[in-house]
Write a protein that holds these residues in place. Structure first.
Motif, mmCIF file in Angstrom:
data_model
loop_
_atom_site.group_PDB
_atom_site.id
_atom_site.type_symbol
_atom_site.label_atom_id
_atom_site.label_comp_id
_atom_site.label_asym_id
_atom_site.label_seq_id
_atom_site.Cartn_x
_atom_site.Cartn_y
_atom_site.Cartn_z
ATOM 1 N N UNK A 166 -13.811 -12.769 2.244
ATOM 2 C CA UNK A 166 -12.991 -12.013 3.193
ATOM 3 C C UNK A 166 -12.734 -10.662 2.549
ATOM 4 N N UNK A 167 -13.019 -9.585 3.273
ATOM 5 C CA UNK A 167 -12.899 -8.233 2.737
ATOM 6 C C UNK A 167 -11.889 -7.441 3.567
ATOM 7 N N UNK A 168 -10.940 -6.802 2.879
ATOM 8 C CA UNK A 168 -9.959 -5.907 3.518
ATOM 9 C C UNK A 168 -10.106 -4.549 2.841
ATOM 10 N N UNK A 169 -10.538 -3.547 3.602
ATOM 11 C CA UNK A 169 -10.665 -2.180 3.108
ATOM 12 C C UNK A 169 -9.535 -1.347 3.690
ATOM 13 N N UNK A 170 -8.813 -0.611 2.832
ATOM 14 C CA UNK A 170 -7.720 0.257 3.282
ATOM 15 C C UNK A 170 -8.062 1.683 2.848
ATOM 16 N N UNK A 171 -8.128 2.591 3.825
ATOM 17 C CA UNK A 171 -8.513 3.989 3.566
ATOM 18 C C UNK A 171 -7.501 4.682 2.668
ATOM 19 N N UNK A 172 -7.964 5.687 1.946
ATOM 20 C CA UNK A 172 -7.073 6.469 1.099
ATOM 21 C C UNK A 172 -6.182 7.390 1.923
ATOM 22 N N UNK A 173 -6.669 7.786 3.100
ATOM 23 C CA UNK A 173 -5.857 8.635 3.982
ATOM 24 C C UNK A 173 -6.441 8.573 5.394
ATOM 25 N N UNK A 174 -5.723 9.179 6.324
ATOM 26 C CA UNK A 174 -6.196 9.244 7.720
ATOM 27 C C UNK A 174 -7.297 10.247 7.838
ATOM 28 N N UNK B 264 0.837 -1.194 0.000
ATOM 29 C CA UNK B 264 0.000 0.000 0.000
ATOM 30 C C UNK B 264 0.876 1.250 0.000
ATOM 31 N N UNK B 265 0.268 2.381 -0.308
ATOM 32 C CA UNK B 265 0.981 3.652 -0.425
ATOM 33 C C UNK B 265 1.691 4.030 0.869
ATOM 34 N N UNK B 266 1.004 3.853 2.007
ATOM 35 C CA UNK B 266 1.541 4.217 3.318
ATOM 36 C C UNK B 266 0.771 3.427 4.374
ATOM 37 N N UNK B 267 1.218 3.503 5.610
ATOM 38 C CA UNK B 267 0.487 2.835 6.694
ATOM 39 C C UNK B 267 -0.792 3.626 6.951
ATOM 40 N N UNK B 268 -1.900 3.077 6.508
ATOM 41 C CA UNK B 268 -3.191 3.746 6.553
ATOM 42 C C UNK B 268 -4.191 2.895 7.321
ATOM 43 N N UNK B 269 -5.287 3.483 7.778
ATOM 44 C CA UNK B 269 -6.301 2.714 8.503
ATOM 45 C C UNK B 269 -6.894 1.619 7.609
ATOM 46 N N UNK B 270 -7.230 0.483 8.240
ATOM 47 C CA UNK B 270 -7.868 -0.595 7.495
ATOM 48 C C UNK B 270 -8.870 -1.319 8.379
#
Length: 182
Positions: free
Chosen positions: A174-182, A154-160
Protein backbone atom coordinates in the motif's frame (compact mmCIF):
# COMPACT_ATOMS: atom_id res chain seq x y z
CA UNK A 1 -8.77 59.92 -40.37
CA UNK A 2 -7.51 56.80 -42.11
CA UNK A 3 -4.59 56.51 -39.65
CA UNK A 4 -6.98 56.90 -36.76
CA UNK A 5 -9.20 54.03 -38.01
CA UNK A 6 -6.13 51.85 -38.50
CA UNK A 7 -5.05 52.48 -34.93
CA UNK A 8 -8.55 51.73 -33.67
CA UNK A 9 -8.52 48.44 -35.58
CA UNK A 10 -5.12 47.53 -34.07
CA UNK A 11 -6.32 48.44 -30.58
CA UNK A 12 -9.51 46.39 -31.10
CA UNK A 13 -7.47 43.34 -32.18
CA UNK A 14 -5.12 43.77 -29.26
CA UNK A 15 -8.03 43.98 -26.80
CA UNK A 16 -9.60 40.86 -28.31
CA UNK A 17 -6.28 39.02 -28.00
CA UNK A 18 -5.92 40.01 -24.34
CA UNK A 19 -9.44 38.81 -23.55
CA UNK A 20 -9.09 35.48 -25.39
CA UNK A 21 -5.42 34.63 -24.71
CA UNK A 22 -4.77 32.13 -21.90
CA UNK A 23 -3.73 33.67 -18.61
CA UNK A 24 -0.02 33.48 -17.93
CA UNK A 25 -0.68 33.88 -14.21
CA UNK A 26 -2.04 30.32 -13.99
CA UNK A 27 0.89 28.19 -12.96
CA UNK A 28 1.31 24.58 -13.99
CA UNK A 29 0.65 22.02 -11.23
CA UNK A 30 3.62 21.37 -8.94
CA UNK A 31 5.62 18.53 -10.54
CA UNK A 32 2.52 17.74 -12.62
CA UNK A 33 0.70 16.60 -9.45
CA UNK A 34 -3.11 16.82 -9.69
CA UNK A 35 -4.04 14.54 -6.77
CA UNK A 36 -6.14 16.72 -4.47
CA UNK A 37 -6.70 16.22 -0.74
CA UNK A 38 -10.07 14.45 -0.51
CA UNK A 39 -10.52 11.03 1.12
CA UNK A 40 -9.56 7.95 -0.89
CA UNK A 41 -10.85 4.44 -0.25
CA UNK A 42 -10.85 1.00 -1.90
CA UNK A 43 -11.14 -2.69 -1.11
CA UNK A 44 -12.47 -4.74 1.79
CA UNK A 45 -11.05 -6.42 4.91
CA UNK A 46 -8.41 -9.10 4.51
CA UNK A 47 -6.61 -11.49 6.85
CA UNK A 48 -3.23 -10.89 5.15
CA UNK A 49 -1.01 -9.37 7.86
CA UNK A 50 1.06 -6.21 7.66
CA UNK A 51 4.76 -7.08 7.81
CA UNK A 52 6.47 -3.67 7.68
CA UNK A 53 5.99 0.10 7.39
CA UNK A 54 8.65 2.21 5.67
CA UNK A 55 9.03 5.55 3.94
CA UNK A 56 11.08 7.30 1.28
CA UNK A 57 11.86 10.81 0.08
CA UNK A 58 11.34 11.79 -3.54
CA UNK A 59 11.89 15.03 -5.45
CA UNK A 60 8.20 16.05 -5.41
CA UNK A 61 6.63 13.98 -2.61
CA UNK A 62 7.25 11.85 0.48
CA UNK A 63 6.16 8.20 0.26
CA UNK A 64 4.77 5.86 2.93
CA UNK A 65 4.77 2.13 2.10
CA UNK A 66 2.92 -0.55 4.05
CA UNK A 67 4.12 -4.07 3.22
CA UNK A 68 1.45 -6.78 3.46
CA UNK A 69 2.22 -10.51 3.47
CA UNK A 70 -0.34 -11.73 0.97
CA UNK A 71 -3.10 -10.12 -1.03
CA UNK A 72 -4.02 -7.01 0.91
CA UNK A 73 -7.57 -5.99 1.57
CA UNK A 74 -7.86 -2.28 1.00
CA UNK A 75 -7.61 1.14 2.62
CA UNK A 76 -9.22 4.41 3.60
CA UNK A 77 -6.96 7.47 3.75
CA UNK A 78 -8.25 10.89 4.74
CA UNK A 79 -7.37 14.12 6.48
CA UNK A 80 -8.86 14.28 9.99
CA UNK A 81 -8.70 16.73 12.88
CA UNK A 82 -7.30 13.89 15.06
CA UNK A 83 -6.35 10.26 14.45
CA UNK A 84 -7.94 7.84 16.91
CA UNK A 85 -6.53 4.56 18.18
CA UNK A 86 -8.20 1.30 17.13
CA UNK A 87 -10.35 -0.24 19.85
CA UNK A 88 -10.10 2.51 22.50
CA UNK A 89 -10.84 5.55 20.34
CA UNK A 90 -8.21 7.57 22.24
CA UNK A 91 -6.49 10.33 20.29
CA UNK A 92 -3.14 9.32 18.80
CA UNK A 93 -0.78 12.27 19.40
CA UNK A 94 1.04 13.32 16.21
CA UNK A 95 3.43 16.07 15.16
CA UNK A 96 2.49 18.20 12.15
CA UNK A 97 0.12 20.83 10.89
CA UNK A 98 -2.30 18.25 9.44
CA UNK A 99 -3.07 14.58 10.04
CA UNK A 100 -3.73 11.77 7.61
CA UNK A 101 -5.56 8.78 9.04
CA UNK A 102 -4.40 5.70 7.12
CA UNK A 103 -6.73 2.75 7.75
CA UNK A 104 -5.30 -0.44 6.30
CA UNK A 105 -7.90 -3.19 5.98
CA UNK A 106 -5.37 -5.78 7.14
CA UNK A 107 -4.21 -6.77 10.67
CA UNK A 108 -0.75 -6.61 12.23
CA UNK A 109 -1.25 -10.14 13.57
CA UNK A 110 -1.92 -13.65 12.26
CA UNK A 111 -5.70 -13.95 12.31
CA UNK A 112 -5.65 -17.74 12.87
CA UNK A 113 -3.21 -17.75 15.80
CA UNK A 114 -3.36 -14.19 17.12
CA UNK A 115 0.45 -14.01 17.02
CA UNK A 116 1.95 -10.61 16.18
CA UNK A 117 3.44 -10.39 12.69
CA UNK A 118 4.33 -6.69 12.77
CA UNK A 119 5.45 -5.50 16.18
CA UNK A 120 7.52 -2.31 15.86
CA UNK A 121 10.08 -1.39 18.54
CA UNK A 122 8.53 2.09 18.88
CA UNK A 123 4.88 2.33 17.73
CA UNK A 124 5.01 6.14 18.09
CA UNK A 125 7.89 6.45 15.60
CA UNK A 126 7.46 3.80 12.88
CA UNK A 127 9.72 5.75 10.52
CA UNK A 128 12.50 8.26 11.17
CA UNK A 129 11.07 11.32 9.39
CA UNK A 130 14.05 13.61 10.05
CA UNK A 131 14.92 15.40 6.81
CA UNK A 132 11.57 14.73 5.11
CA UNK A 133 9.97 17.72 3.37
CA UNK A 134 6.38 16.76 4.22
CA UNK A 135 6.27 13.92 6.79
CA UNK A 136 6.55 14.84 10.46
CA UNK A 137 5.62 11.53 12.16
CA UNK A 138 4.32 8.04 11.39
CA UNK A 139 2.68 6.23 14.32
CA UNK A 140 0.76 3.00 14.84
CA UNK A 141 -2.75 3.55 16.14
CA UNK A 142 -3.40 -0.15 16.71
CA UNK A 143 -4.92 -3.12 14.98
CA UNK A 144 -8.39 -4.42 15.84
CA UNK A 145 -10.74 -6.81 14.05
CA UNK A 146 -8.45 -7.13 10.99
CA UNK A 147 -8.12 -3.36 10.57
CA UNK A 148 -5.02 -1.28 11.35
CA UNK A 149 -4.81 2.47 11.81
CA UNK A 150 -1.67 4.47 11.13
CA UNK A 151 -1.35 8.16 11.91
CA UNK A 152 0.64 10.24 9.46
CA UNK A 153 1.53 13.72 10.69
CA UNK A 154 2.36 16.03 7.79
CA UNK A 155 3.56 19.63 7.46
CA UNK A 156 0.21 20.91 6.12
CA UNK A 157 -2.89 19.68 4.30
CA UNK A 158 -1.29 18.79 0.99
CA UNK A 159 -2.34 16.74 -2.05
CA UNK A 160 -1.96 12.97 -1.72
CA UNK A 161 -2.56 9.80 -3.69
CA UNK A 162 -3.00 6.19 -2.61
CA UNK A 163 -2.52 2.99 -4.59
CA UNK A 164 -1.52 -0.64 -4.20
CA UNK A 165 1.23 -2.58 -5.91
CA UNK A 166 1.45 -6.35 -6.26
CA UNK A 167 4.66 -8.25 -5.58
CA UNK A 168 7.22 -9.36 -5.11
CA UNK A 169 5.62 -12.80 -4.98
CA UNK A 170 2.16 -12.74 -3.46
CA UNK A 171 2.90 -9.65 -1.35
CA UNK A 172 1.01 -6.36 -1.62
CA UNK A 173 2.29 -2.86 -0.97
CA UNK A 174 0.00 0.00 0.00
CA UNK A 175 1.55 3.30 -1.09
CA UNK A 176 0.62 6.79 0.17
CA UNK A 177 2.38 9.69 -1.59
CA UNK A 178 2.02 13.20 -0.10
CA UNK A 179 3.19 16.16 -2.23
CA UNK A 180 5.69 18.65 -0.88
CA UNK A 181 3.40 21.51 -1.89
CA UNK A 182 0.36 22.42 -3.99
Amino acid sequence: MRKFKSWLAVLGLLAAFVLVAPSQSQAAPYCGITWGSLAKSAGTLSSAPISNVRAGRHACFDRLVVDISGHGGGYTVQYVSAVHREGSGAVLPLRGGAFLQVVVKDPTYNVATGAAVYSPANPRELVNTAGYATFRQVALGGSFESQTTLGLGVRARLPFTVFTLGGPGNQTRLVVDVAHRW
